[in-house]
Design a protein around this motif. Sequence first.
Motif, PDB file in Angstrom:
ATOM      1  N   GLU A   1      21.162   9.367  15.865  1.00 28.45           N
ATOM      2  CA  GLU A   1      21.362   9.750  17.268  1.00 28.45           C
ATOM      3  C   GLU A   1      21.810  11.205  17.430  1.00 28.45           C
ATOM      4  O   GLU A   1      21.420  11.870  18.391  1.00 28.45           O
ATOM      5  CB  GLU A   1      22.341   8.783  17.941  1.00 28.45           C
TER       6      GLU A   1
ATOM      7  N   HIS B   1      13.730  13.059  22.844  1.00 27.88           N
ATOM      8  CA  HIS B   1      14.699  12.339  22.002  1.00 27.88           C
ATOM      9  C   HIS B   1      13.994  11.295  21.126  1.00 27.88           C
ATOM     10  O   HIS B   1      14.188  11.253  19.906  1.00 27.88           O
ATOM     11  CB  HIS B   1      15.749  11.678  22.915  1.00 27.88           C
ATOM     12  N   GLU B   2      13.166  10.459  21.752  1.00 31.69           N
ATOM     13  CA  GLU B   2      12.514   9.374  20.994  1.00 31.69           C
ATOM     14  C   GLU B   2      11.484   9.915  20.001  1.00 31.69           C
ATOM     15  O   GLU B   2      11.292   9.346  18.933  1.00 31.69           O
ATOM     16  CB  GLU B   2      11.868   8.354  21.944  1.00 31.69           C
TER      17      GLU B   2
ATOM     18  N   ALA C   1      18.581  13.269  16.950  1.00 31.91           N
ATOM     19  CA  ALA C   1      17.646  13.164  18.093  1.00 31.91           C
ATOM     20  C   ALA C   1      18.216  13.895  19.302  1.00 31.91           C
ATOM     21  O   ALA C   1      17.485  14.551  20.062  1.00 31.91           O
ATOM     22  CB  ALA C   1      17.357  11.701  18.408  1.00 31.91           C
TER      23      ALA C   1
ATOM     24  N   HIS D   1      13.198  11.147  16.869  1.00 32.74           N
ATOM     25  CA  HIS D   1      13.577  10.038  15.984  1.00 32.74           C
ATOM     26  C   HIS D   1      12.486   9.689  14.969  1.00 32.74           C
ATOM     27  O   HIS D   1      12.777   9.052  13.958  1.00 32.74           O
ATOM     28  CB  HIS D   1      13.829   8.774  16.810  1.00 32.74           C
TER      29      HIS D   1
ATOM     30  N   GLU E   1      13.110   4.117  19.649  1.00 33.28           N
ATOM     31  CA  GLU E   1      12.181   4.932  18.861  1.00 33.28           C
ATOM     32  C   GLU E   1      11.256   4.109  17.963  1.00 33.28           C
ATOM     33  O   GLU E   1      11.013   4.491  16.810  1.00 33.28           O
ATOM     34  CB  GLU E   1      12.991   5.920  18.025  1.00 33.28           C
TER      35      GLU E   1
ATOM     36  N   TYR F   1      25.833  10.161  19.574  1.00 33.86           N
ATOM     37  CA  TYR F   1      24.832  11.046  20.185  1.00 33.86           C
ATOM     38  C   TYR F   1      25.398  12.461  20.339  1.00 33.86           C
ATOM     39  O   TYR F   1      24.867  13.431  19.800  1.00 33.86           O
ATOM     40  CB  TYR F   1      24.414  10.524  21.570  1.00 33.86           C
TER      41      TYR F   1
HETATM   42 ZN    ZN Z   1      18.263   7.775  20.006  1.00 35.35          ZN
END
Ligand code: ZN
Length: 476
Positions: free
Chosen positions: A351, A328-329, A354, A332, A310, A407
């Motif tokens: 994590e 996801h990125e 995200a 972040h 990210e 995550y």
């Molecule tokens: Zn991540």
Amino acid sequence: MTSSRSRRAARLGGAALAAALLTATQATTALAAPGDPGEPRYSAGAPSLGDPYFPDQGNGGYDVRHYDVTFSYDPATKVMDATTVITAVATQDLDQFDLDFRGPQITSLKVGKHPAAYRRDGQELVVTPRPKLKTGETFTVTVTYAGTPPVVTDPDGSIEGWVPTDDGAFVPGEPQGAPAWLPANDSPADKATFTFRATVPEGVTVVGNGRLVSRTTADGTTTFVWDSAEPMATYLATVTLGNFVVNETTTPGGIPVYTAVDPRLVTQSAAAVARIPDILDYFSSIFGPYPFNQAGAIIDRAPNVGYALESQTKPIFSSAPGVGTMAHELAHQWYGDSVSVGKWSDIWLNEGFATYATWLWTEHTGGATAQQTFNSAGNYGRAATSSFWQIVTADPGPEDMFGNVPYNRGAMTLHALRGKIGDAAFFTLIKDWAAQHRYGNAGTADFIRAAEKVSGMDLKAFFDVWLFQKGKPASW
Ligand code: ZN
Ligand code: TRP
């Protein structure tokens, strides 16, 4: 110049003045009288900030404000010629301080205008400034170096730092890659602004964080100047370079987007790139305003890296991403980049958020609901006997910090919290979290406190089960 001794004497009168003058006379032999608060007490800045996952990371005694990194790099020779100027403020009287640096041979080092003695010991670059530095003093460190920056290997075996590709270099820094190419205070707890001035052979594109200030071609080379105006953790810095197809657009909500895609990956990544504006605008609606003056993505071909990162304002992908990885990125940017952890054991705050953001995106776009994803086989559906449940979410250890637990159990924690405190409190909480800690650092204890405040509930037992205990939570 006024010495601290005479300044102090000027504030005193009568007997106190006589006593101070006596002290002053004695002080001519011993310069800094012990226990005398008026005298500078020079000492070495700490060589570490004490993160148990990466004990060499970060240093004490100063606070970096800005990094200005000027370099040339030729992908054919893999040689970098660089000068980095660090602007920092001393937080104690310093006769020595450390930087983190894993880069090539140093040819010159100055503090202010004065050449300073230095020595290297692993990733520690130990600097002896003369004159010494006083608390509150702003100073510069200018480091000139040349050679091939290294690839850094992590405790989990993955690589980062300066990773040559077939047409340039892929530059990810989490959690300890930044010192491969710049001397730094390499801790997420010391954010700073950055300027990169990179000169490469004409035809090569350099993509850095923030905004492209200028791009100038002369005599077969091009110089790119990138400026990151918002504070950034060192691990989020990148200057990924190579052959790129560049596109610029603006989201319907008004966020400028700069994408750079390896020409060989344009087709494969088209679907994910096309969704960037929608993803950013959706996340802005639930997380609050996008925190930076630029957004985008860098999609490169670095098959030996195998993960995405990210990097601030422009996440970097080592292969063509799917829409989920893109989401996801981008999530972040709020959680991880703008609000950052101060210590790596809190990585679930990056994590888990995200990952949960992608669950919300999937539901928003007509896929599985967040509840269905929570229940699925890779999440709460895992058997209670699975080793997955034996890693502690809020302290996974350096080998599992990018494993499944921060995550997925991190995202499950957020979804379970949402069920516990209700949608209204939950969405207020995550928006406030982004606003209150914007450009700063926050940890697990801060999050628990914020959740208790917004909900008015005692959540200690809840968070204990989800974050601090091993085992599959059965009730919460
Ligand atoms: Zn991540
Ligand atoms: N933070 C990255 C992400 O989830 C992943 C990542 C960064 C990573 N550095 C790593 C994964 C090192 C494995 C090893 O977006």
